[in-house]
Design a protein around this motif. Sequence first.
Motif, PDB file in Angstrom:
ATOM      1  N   VAL A  95      46.915  56.687  41.246  1.00  0.00           N
ATOM      2  CA  VAL A  95      46.509  55.485  40.907  1.00  0.00           C
ATOM      3  C   VAL A  95      47.263  53.986  40.632  1.00  0.00           C
ATOM      4  N   LYS A  96      47.065  53.041  41.287  1.00  0.00           N
ATOM      5  CA  LYS A  96      48.076  52.012  40.973  1.00  0.00           C
ATOM      6  C   LYS A  96      47.183  51.244  39.699  1.00  0.00           C
ATOM      7  N   VAL A  97      47.960  50.935  38.679  1.00  0.00           N
ATOM      8  CA  VAL A  97      47.712  50.427  37.408  1.00  0.00           C
ATOM      9  C   VAL A  97      48.518  48.877  37.468  1.00  0.00           C
ATOM     10  N   THR A  98      47.607  47.861  37.082  1.00  0.00           N
ATOM     11  CA  THR A  98      48.020  46.465  37.482  1.00  0.00           C
ATOM     12  C   THR A  98      47.417  45.707  35.993  1.00  0.00           C
ATOM     13  N   GLY A  99      48.555  45.413  35.190  1.00  0.00           N
ATOM     14  CA  GLY A  99      48.075  44.675  34.371  1.00  0.00           C
ATOM     15  C   GLY A  99      47.704  43.182  34.413  1.00  0.00           C
ATOM     16  N   HIS A 100      46.800  42.570  33.659  1.00  0.00           N
ATOM     17  CA  HIS A 100      46.584  41.076  33.762  1.00  0.00           C
ATOM     18  C   HIS A 100      46.228  40.720  32.390  1.00  0.00           C
ATOM     19  N   ARG A 101      46.411  39.442  32.202  1.00  0.00           N
ATOM     20  CA  ARG A 101      46.027  38.882  30.807  1.00  0.00           C
ATOM     21  C   ARG A 101      44.471  38.689  30.779  1.00  0.00           C
ATOM     22  N   TRP A 102      43.717  39.577  29.985  1.00  0.00           N
ATOM     23  CA  TRP A 102      44.398  40.442  29.198  1.00  0.00           C
ATOM     24  C   TRP A 102      43.217  41.690  29.561  1.00  0.00           C
ATOM     25  N   LYS A 103      43.614  42.419  30.712  1.00  0.00           N
ATOM     26  CA  LYS A 103      42.798  43.611  31.360  1.00  0.00           C
ATOM     27  C   LYS A 103      43.418  44.362  32.147  1.00  0.00           C
ATOM     28  N   TRP A 104      42.887  45.497  32.588  1.00  0.00           N
ATOM     29  CA  TRP A 104      43.587  46.462  33.477  1.00  0.00           C
ATOM     30  C   TRP A 104      42.917  46.534  34.656  1.00  0.00           C
ATOM     31  N   GLU A 105      43.581  46.549  35.773  1.00  0.00           N
ATOM     32  CA  GLU A 105      43.097  46.670  37.152  1.00  0.00           C
ATOM     33  C   GLU A 105      43.282  48.358  37.644  1.00  0.00           C
ATOM     34  N   ASP A 132      43.101  62.528  51.260  1.00  0.00           N
ATOM     35  CA  ASP A 132      42.344  61.131  51.449  1.00  0.00           C
ATOM     36  C   ASP A 132      43.506  60.093  51.179  1.00  0.00           C
ATOM     37  N   ASN A 133      44.357  59.291  51.996  1.00  0.00           N
ATOM     38  CA  ASN A 133      45.270  58.699  52.061  1.00  0.00           C
ATOM     39  C   ASN A 133      44.709  57.129  51.796  1.00  0.00           C
ATOM     40  N   ASN A 134      43.631  56.873  52.034  1.00  0.00           N
ATOM     41  CA  ASN A 134      42.815  55.529  52.009  1.00  0.00           C
ATOM     42  C   ASN A 134      41.605  55.560  51.146  1.00  0.00           C
ATOM     43  N   ILE A 135      41.607  55.617  50.125  1.00  0.00           N
ATOM     44  CA  ILE A 135      40.504  55.701  49.276  1.00  0.00           C
ATOM     45  C   ILE A 135      39.623  54.221  49.141  1.00  0.00           C
ATOM     46  N   GLY A 136      40.521  53.121  48.757  1.00  0.00           N
ATOM     47  CA  GLY A 136      40.013  51.969  48.762  1.00  0.00           C
ATOM     48  C   GLY A 136      39.054  51.563  47.658  1.00  0.00           C
ATOM     49  N   VAL A 137      39.244  52.215  46.720  1.00  0.00           N
ATOM     50  CA  VAL A 137      38.485  51.857  45.418  1.00  0.00           C
ATOM     51  C   VAL A 137      39.365  51.448  44.357  1.00  0.00           C
ATOM     52  N   SER A 138      38.551  50.285  43.739  1.00  0.00           N
ATOM     53  CA  SER A 138      39.620  49.294  42.552  1.00  0.00           C
ATOM     54  C   SER A 138      38.387  48.831  41.901  1.00  0.00           C
ATOM     55  N   TYR A 139      38.876  48.454  40.666  1.00  0.00           N
ATOM     56  CA  TYR A 139      37.948  47.826  39.479  1.00  0.00           C
ATOM     57  C   TYR A 139      38.631  47.345  38.611  1.00  0.00           C
ATOM     58  N   MET A 140      38.272  46.264  37.730  1.00  0.00           N
ATOM     59  CA  MET A 140      38.530  45.913  36.467  1.00  0.00           C
ATOM     60  C   MET A 140      38.304  46.368  35.470  1.00  0.00           C
ATOM     61  N   SER A 141      38.920  46.631  34.408  1.00  0.00           N
ATOM     62  CA  SER A 141      38.560  47.110  32.992  1.00  0.00           C
ATOM     63  C   SER A 141      38.794  46.316  31.778  1.00  0.00           C
ATOM     64  N   ASN A 142      37.675  45.587  31.398  1.00  0.00           N
ATOM     65  CA  ASN A 142      37.749  44.861  30.086  1.00  0.00           C
ATOM     66  C   ASN A 142      37.245  45.405  28.674  1.00  0.00           C
ATOM     67  N   ILE A 143      37.788  45.025  27.911  1.00  0.00           N
ATOM     68  CA  ILE A 143      37.147  45.424  26.429  1.00  0.00           C
ATOM     69  C   ILE A 143      35.787  45.135  26.506  1.00  0.00           C
ATOM     70  N   VAL A 162      52.666  51.654  38.135  1.00  0.00           N
ATOM     71  CA  VAL A 162      52.204  50.675  37.088  1.00  0.00           C
ATOM     72  C   VAL A 162      53.127  49.235  37.537  1.00  0.00           C
ATOM     73  N   THR A 163      52.412  48.309  37.507  1.00  0.00           N
ATOM     74  CA  THR A 163      52.850  46.959  37.706  1.00  0.00           C
ATOM     75  C   THR A 163      52.236  45.878  36.972  1.00  0.00           C
ATOM     76  N   SER A 164      52.334  44.667  37.259  1.00  0.00           N
ATOM     77  CA  SER A 164      51.914  43.542  36.398  1.00  0.00           C
ATOM     78  C   SER A 164      51.448  42.304  37.296  1.00  0.00           C
ATOM     79  N   ALA A 165      50.577  41.421  37.350  1.00  0.00           N
ATOM     80  CA  ALA A 165      50.291  40.274  37.993  1.00  0.00           C
ATOM     81  C   ALA A 165      50.707  39.118  37.311  1.00  0.00           C
ATOM     82  N   ASP A 166      51.175  39.300  35.970  1.00  0.00           N
ATOM     83  CA  ASP A 166      51.576  37.927  35.552  1.00  0.00           C
ATOM     84  C   ASP A 166      52.868  37.921  34.369  1.00  0.00           C
ATOM     85  N   VAL A 167      52.602  38.710  33.269  1.00  0.00           N
ATOM     86  CA  VAL A 167      53.632  38.907  32.399  1.00  0.00           C
ATOM     87  C   VAL A 167      53.693  40.072  32.180  1.00  0.00           C
ATOM     88  N   ILE A 168      54.802  40.786  31.260  1.00  0.00           N
ATOM     89  CA  ILE A 168      54.963  42.282  31.080  1.00  0.00           C
ATOM     90  C   ILE A 168      53.873  42.691  30.114  1.00  0.00           C
TER      91      ILE A 168
END
Length: 402
Positions: free
Chosen positions: A128-138, A147-158, A215-221
């Motif tokens: 699972v690739k986890v990307t941090g955004h201000r201020w939510k997770w993807e 299966d090497n090509n699932i293609g499922v992604s979504y955002m997770s907000n409080i 684990v990576t980020s799209a904006d800040v640490i």
Amino acid sequence: MQSTLFHRAAVGLMSLMISGLAMASDWTERSDHNLRPGVTAVSQEVYDLHTTILWIVTIIGLLVFGLILISMIRHRRSRNPNPATFHENVFLEVLWTVIPFVILIAMAVPATRVLIELDDSSDAALTVKVTGHRWKWEYEYLTYQDDNNIGVSYMSNIATPPEQINNPVLDGGLFPYGTAQDAVGKDFPEKGQNYNLEVDNPLVLPSGQKVRFLVTSADVIHSFWVPDFGGKKDAIPGFVNETWAQVPEGQEGTYYGQCAELCGKNHAFMPIEAEVVSQAEFQDWLAQKKEEAAAAPDLTPFADLDEAMELGEQTYAGNCAVCHGNNGEGGVGLPFAGSDFATQEEHLEEHIHVLIEGRGAMPAFAAQLSPRQIAAVITYERNAWGNETGDLIQPEDVYEQE
């Protein structure tokens, strides 16, 4: 007199040691005063290592401070007015150099073994690739078993609404400001125990299988941290860090975590909710998500302005209010209420483009929201808070620009 003073000091030191050891032995039952043992095998190894090192440093501390106290009492000036004249003791100097070295090696060996295990993300069944955004997770599911090509992604907000989080304290007695001033005297839903941890779309994981997180980020640490999993990894823009977790079968349930790196205004409202289910349940869930991802985007036009405004208000509260204010008054982001950007016709195309592509510190929402949600929130921003432009943006208008 001297004997009495010495005995009193000895009794006091012994009492301190006994109380300290009694508290230490009880720490395993009081995880609120200690590290959490966690649910994964590696998290329990971290806990055991922590306990072992704690005992070692406790014993060293008691010995060192005990010897200092004894020396202060037995060799005080009133008892020994003439100081000793001997020089260094080579044997003792070698001894107190070798002993700490041996202790450090004894602590380093198990610590190194646990650190190596924490970084061993090989042979994972799920990635699972986890990307941090201000201020939510993807969360993006990359591979699962064969299966090497699932293609499922979504955002997770409080999941807790902003008005519940920002409700005025003591009915306005502690100087509410901004949108909190408007909420003084209003009734709010009762907060549950996990109101700052629950999300709209939790991270779903299978039990009994090793899960690798990129684990990576799209904006800040940011920092991805679920205490019960045992690992914590920084999410750094431009870098990909790895960690992993394997929750044993029979330990299915909900586990909470948070961003553990100060990342800005809403750092405190960036929770992680991991829902661990059986492998059969996970496979069913993943199949449903893949089916949804493969389907064409919903471009059903809004029947009227009211329908778009209803969806737009929900989308704005969950994604835009943290920066632009609950009432469009601005903050980290620009204001919408009464602004030319949200009311003038010549800015309409730009308005759509900014939400899709992002601008400056504002992230791109093309991967976070559907065309229908983007159309609804733009309609809401151009017709709420007294703007009343009458603009009705349809999903097709957004889809054409994507």
